[in-house]
Structure formats: C-alpha cells, structure tokens
Design a protein around this motif. Structure first.
Motif, mmCIF file in Angstrom:
data_model
loop_
_atom_site.group_PDB
_atom_site.id
_atom_site.type_symbol
_atom_site.label_atom_id
_atom_site.label_comp_id
_atom_site.label_asym_id
_atom_site.label_seq_id
_atom_site.Cartn_x
_atom_site.Cartn_y
_atom_site.Cartn_z
ATOM 1 N N GLU A 21 -45.969 20.496 8.376
ATOM 2 C CA GLU A 21 -46.524 19.525 9.317
ATOM 3 C C GLU A 21 -46.338 20.020 10.750
ATOM 4 O OE1 GLU A 21 -45.606 14.983 10.732
ATOM 5 O OE2 GLU A 21 -45.356 15.480 8.610
ATOM 6 N N ALA A 22 -45.174 20.572 11.039
ATOM 7 C CA ALA A 22 -44.920 21.114 12.372
ATOM 8 C C ALA A 22 -45.842 22.303 12.656
ATOM 9 C CB ALA A 22 -43.462 21.541 12.497
ATOM 10 N N PHE A 23 -46.046 23.158 11.659
ATOM 11 C CA PHE A 23 -46.936 24.311 11.826
ATOM 12 C C PHE A 23 -48.363 23.834 12.098
ATOM 13 C CE2 PHE A 23 -49.872 27.482 10.122
ATOM 14 C CZ PHE A 23 -49.463 28.613 10.819
ATOM 15 N N ASP A 24 -48.810 22.837 11.336
ATOM 16 C CA ASP A 24 -50.161 22.311 11.521
ATOM 17 C C ASP A 24 -50.341 21.673 12.894
ATOM 18 O OD1 ASP A 24 -50.856 23.173 9.004
ATOM 19 O OD2 ASP A 24 -50.578 21.210 8.059
ATOM 20 N N GLY A 25 -49.245 21.262 13.513
ATOM 21 C CA GLY A 25 -49.313 20.660 14.837
ATOM 22 C C GLY A 25 -49.447 21.666 15.967
ATOM 23 N N LEU A 26 -49.271 22.941 15.660
ATOM 24 C CA LEU A 26 -49.423 23.975 16.683
ATOM 25 C C LEU A 26 -50.899 24.180 17.006
ATOM 26 C CD1 LEU A 26 -46.944 26.690 15.346
ATOM 27 C CD2 LEU A 26 -46.593 25.175 17.302
ATOM 28 N N PRO A 27 -51.210 24.603 18.240
ATOM 29 C CA PRO A 27 -52.599 24.921 18.576
ATOM 30 C C PRO A 27 -53.109 26.074 17.708
ATOM 31 C CG PRO A 27 -51.256 24.765 20.561
ATOM 32 C CD PRO A 27 -50.320 24.717 19.391
ATOM 33 N N ALA A 28 -54.405 26.088 17.465
ATOM 34 C CA ALA A 28 -55.013 27.104 16.588
ATOM 35 C C ALA A 28 -54.672 28.541 17.003
ATOM 36 C CB ALA A 28 -56.519 26.901 16.514
ATOM 37 N N PRO A 29 -54.732 28.905 18.306
ATOM 38 C CA PRO A 29 -54.402 30.291 18.659
ATOM 39 C C PRO A 29 -52.965 30.669 18.311
ATOM 40 C CG PRO A 29 -55.444 29.181 20.525
ATOM 41 C CD PRO A 29 -55.189 28.152 19.468
ATOM 42 N N VAL A 30 -52.067 29.715 18.418
ATOM 43 C CA VAL A 30 -50.658 29.973 18.100
ATOM 44 C C VAL A 30 -50.491 30.143 16.594
ATOM 45 C CG1 VAL A 30 -48.298 29.112 18.277
ATOM 46 C CG2 VAL A 30 -49.909 28.695 20.127
ATOM 47 N N ARG A 31 -51.169 29.305 15.812
ATOM 48 C CA ARG A 31 -51.089 29.446 14.349
ATOM 49 C C ARG A 31 -51.616 30.811 13.913
ATOM 50 N NH1 ARG A 31 -53.409 24.174 14.343
ATOM 51 N NH2 ARG A 31 -55.319 25.086 13.512
ATOM 52 N N TRP A 50 -44.483 28.868 24.077
ATOM 53 C CA TRP A 50 -45.858 28.429 24.341
ATOM 54 C C TRP A 50 -45.884 27.351 25.422
ATOM 55 C CZ3 TRP A 50 -50.627 30.006 23.337
ATOM 56 C CH2 TRP A 50 -51.683 29.110 23.489
ATOM 57 N N SER A 51 -44.995 26.368 25.319
ATOM 58 C CA SER A 51 -44.974 25.269 26.287
ATOM 59 C C SER A 51 -44.627 25.758 27.691
ATOM 60 C CB SER A 51 -43.973 24.201 25.854
ATOM 61 O OG SER A 51 -44.369 23.637 24.637
ATOM 62 N N LYS A 52 -43.661 26.661 27.792
ATOM 63 C CA LYS A 52 -43.302 27.203 29.109
ATOM 64 C C LYS A 52 -44.476 27.951 29.725
ATOM 65 C CE LYS A 52 -38.308 27.764 28.713
ATOM 66 N NZ LYS A 52 -37.203 28.731 28.747
ATOM 67 N N SER A 53 -45.167 28.725 28.915
ATOM 68 C CA SER A 53 -46.310 29.486 29.419
ATOM 69 C C SER A 53 -47.428 28.554 29.857
ATOM 70 C CB SER A 53 -46.831 30.444 28.348
ATOM 71 O OG SER A 53 -45.850 31.383 28.006
ATOM 72 N N ARG A 54 -47.717 27.550 29.056
ATOM 73 C CA ARG A 54 -48.795 26.622 29.400
ATOM 74 C C ARG A 54 -48.409 25.754 30.593
ATOM 75 N NH1 ARG A 54 -53.370 27.600 28.823
ATOM 76 N NH2 ARG A 54 -54.029 25.508 28.335
ATOM 77 N N ALA A 55 -47.118 25.456 30.760
ATOM 78 C CA ALA A 55 -46.663 24.670 31.907
ATOM 79 C C ALA A 55 -46.891 25.427 33.212
ATOM 80 C CB ALA A 55 -45.191 24.309 31.755
ATOM 81 N N LYS A 56 -46.916 26.752 33.123
ATOM 82 C CA LYS A 56 -47.194 27.581 34.301
ATOM 83 C C LYS A 56 -48.701 27.744 34.512
ATOM 84 C CE LYS A 56 -43.026 30.330 33.646
ATOM 85 N NZ LYS A 56 -42.507 31.660 33.296
ATOM 86 N N CYS A 57 -49.496 26.957 33.776
ATOM 87 C CA CYS A 57 -50.959 26.981 33.849
ATOM 88 C C CYS A 57 -51.538 28.336 33.457
ATOM 89 C CB CYS A 57 -51.448 26.570 35.239
ATOM 90 S SG CYS A 57 -50.994 24.882 35.663
ATOM 91 N N LEU A 58 -50.867 29.022 32.540
ATOM 92 C CA LEU A 58 -51.380 30.290 32.047
ATOM 93 C C LEU A 58 -52.443 30.027 30.982
ATOM 94 C CD1 LEU A 58 -48.022 32.265 31.670
ATOM 95 C CD2 LEU A 58 -49.633 32.331 33.569
ATOM 96 N N SER A 59 -53.389 30.927 30.875
ATOM 97 C CA SER A 59 -54.438 30.791 29.860
ATOM 98 C C SER A 59 -53.838 30.984 28.470
ATOM 99 C CB SER A 59 -55.537 31.816 30.097
ATOM 100 O OG SER A 59 -55.047 33.123 29.835
ATOM 101 N N THR A 61 -54.703 33.163 26.334
ATOM 102 C CA THR A 61 -54.531 34.604 26.110
ATOM 103 C C THR A 61 -53.232 35.102 26.710
ATOM 104 O OG1 THR A 61 -56.928 34.873 26.155
ATOM 105 C CG2 THR A 61 -55.601 36.866 26.456
ATOM 106 N N VAL A 62 -52.912 34.672 27.921
ATOM 107 C CA VAL A 62 -51.669 35.107 28.579
ATOM 108 C C VAL A 62 -50.461 34.464 27.898
ATOM 109 C CG1 VAL A 62 -50.408 35.172 30.762
ATOM 110 C CG2 VAL A 62 -52.877 35.502 30.751
ATOM 111 N N ALA A 63 -50.607 33.232 27.445
ATOM 112 C CA ALA A 63 -49.513 32.569 26.725
ATOM 113 C C ALA A 63 -49.232 33.296 25.404
ATOM 114 C CB ALA A 63 -49.854 31.107 26.479
ATOM 115 N N LEU A 64 -50.287 33.748 24.732
ATOM 116 C CA LEU A 64 -50.098 34.529 23.506
ATOM 117 C C LEU A 64 -49.432 35.862 23.815
ATOM 118 C CD1 LEU A 64 -53.462 33.804 21.677
ATOM 119 C CD2 LEU A 64 -51.189 32.972 21.041
ATOM 120 N N LEU A 65 -49.757 36.429 24.960
ATOM 121 C CA LEU A 65 -49.100 37.670 25.387
ATOM 122 C C LEU A 65 -47.608 37.425 25.597
ATOM 123 C CD1 LEU A 65 -49.369 40.640 26.180
ATOM 124 C CD2 LEU A 65 -49.908 39.889 28.486
#
Length: 90
Positions: A21-31, A50-59, A61-65
């Motif tokens: 359930e927790a895995f399914d709650g992740l965004p598709a790119p993260v899964r 992921w949350s820290k990267s997105r909190a910095k308004c990173l895209s 792609t950059v969050a996945l990096l």
C-alpha cells in the motif's frame, strides 16, 4: 537467512504497515525508479529523499537524480566497507 541480499554489509531495517500500500502511494516516476534500483530501499528513505527534492521545487527528473545519487553514495560506502574487510591494511 540473508533475504536474498547477498553479501551486503548495510544494516537491514524492518518497516511497519502494509508495504504494498505504501509502495502504491508513491508517485509513478518513483515507483519506476525503485523497480530498477540496485539496492532494496526502504519506502521511508525513498519518500524522505523525494519529498526534500520536491520541497526545493525540483523537477521530477532532478528529484530522481537525487535518488540515484543517494544510491551511488550508499553503494560506494558499502564497497569501501567490503574492501576494508577483505584487506585490513587499506
């Protein structure tokens, strides 16, 4: 029992709750990233990075990096630990 992790020197952590359930709650790119990851990541660690990267308004792609860089650092740390166990003089 090694839980199919091989000779990994990293600590194992147990999660709580329903991991699917927790895995399914992740965004598709993260899964998708987790599906090809070299390490068995905890969902807590993935969500934190992921949350820290997105909190910095990173895209996405950059969050996945950021996830890939964290994995590279962890693999390097494990590699150093394994080498030092094999060669006590290093």
């Amino acid at each position: 029992m090694n839980l199919n992790l091989g000779q990994c020197s990293l600590r194992l952590k147990r999660g709580s709750g329903d991991p699917m359930e927790a895995f399914d709650g992740l965004p598709a790119p993260v899964r998708q990233w987790v599906a090809q990851a070299a390490l068995p990541w905890s969902l807590t660690s993935i969500r934190r990075i992921w949350s820290k990267s997105r909190a910095k308004c990173l895209s996405d792609t950059v969050a996945l990096l950021s996830l890939a860089q964290a994995e590279a650092r962890t693999l390097a740390r494990d590699r150093q630990s394994t080498v030092s166990k094999l060669n006590p003089l290093s």
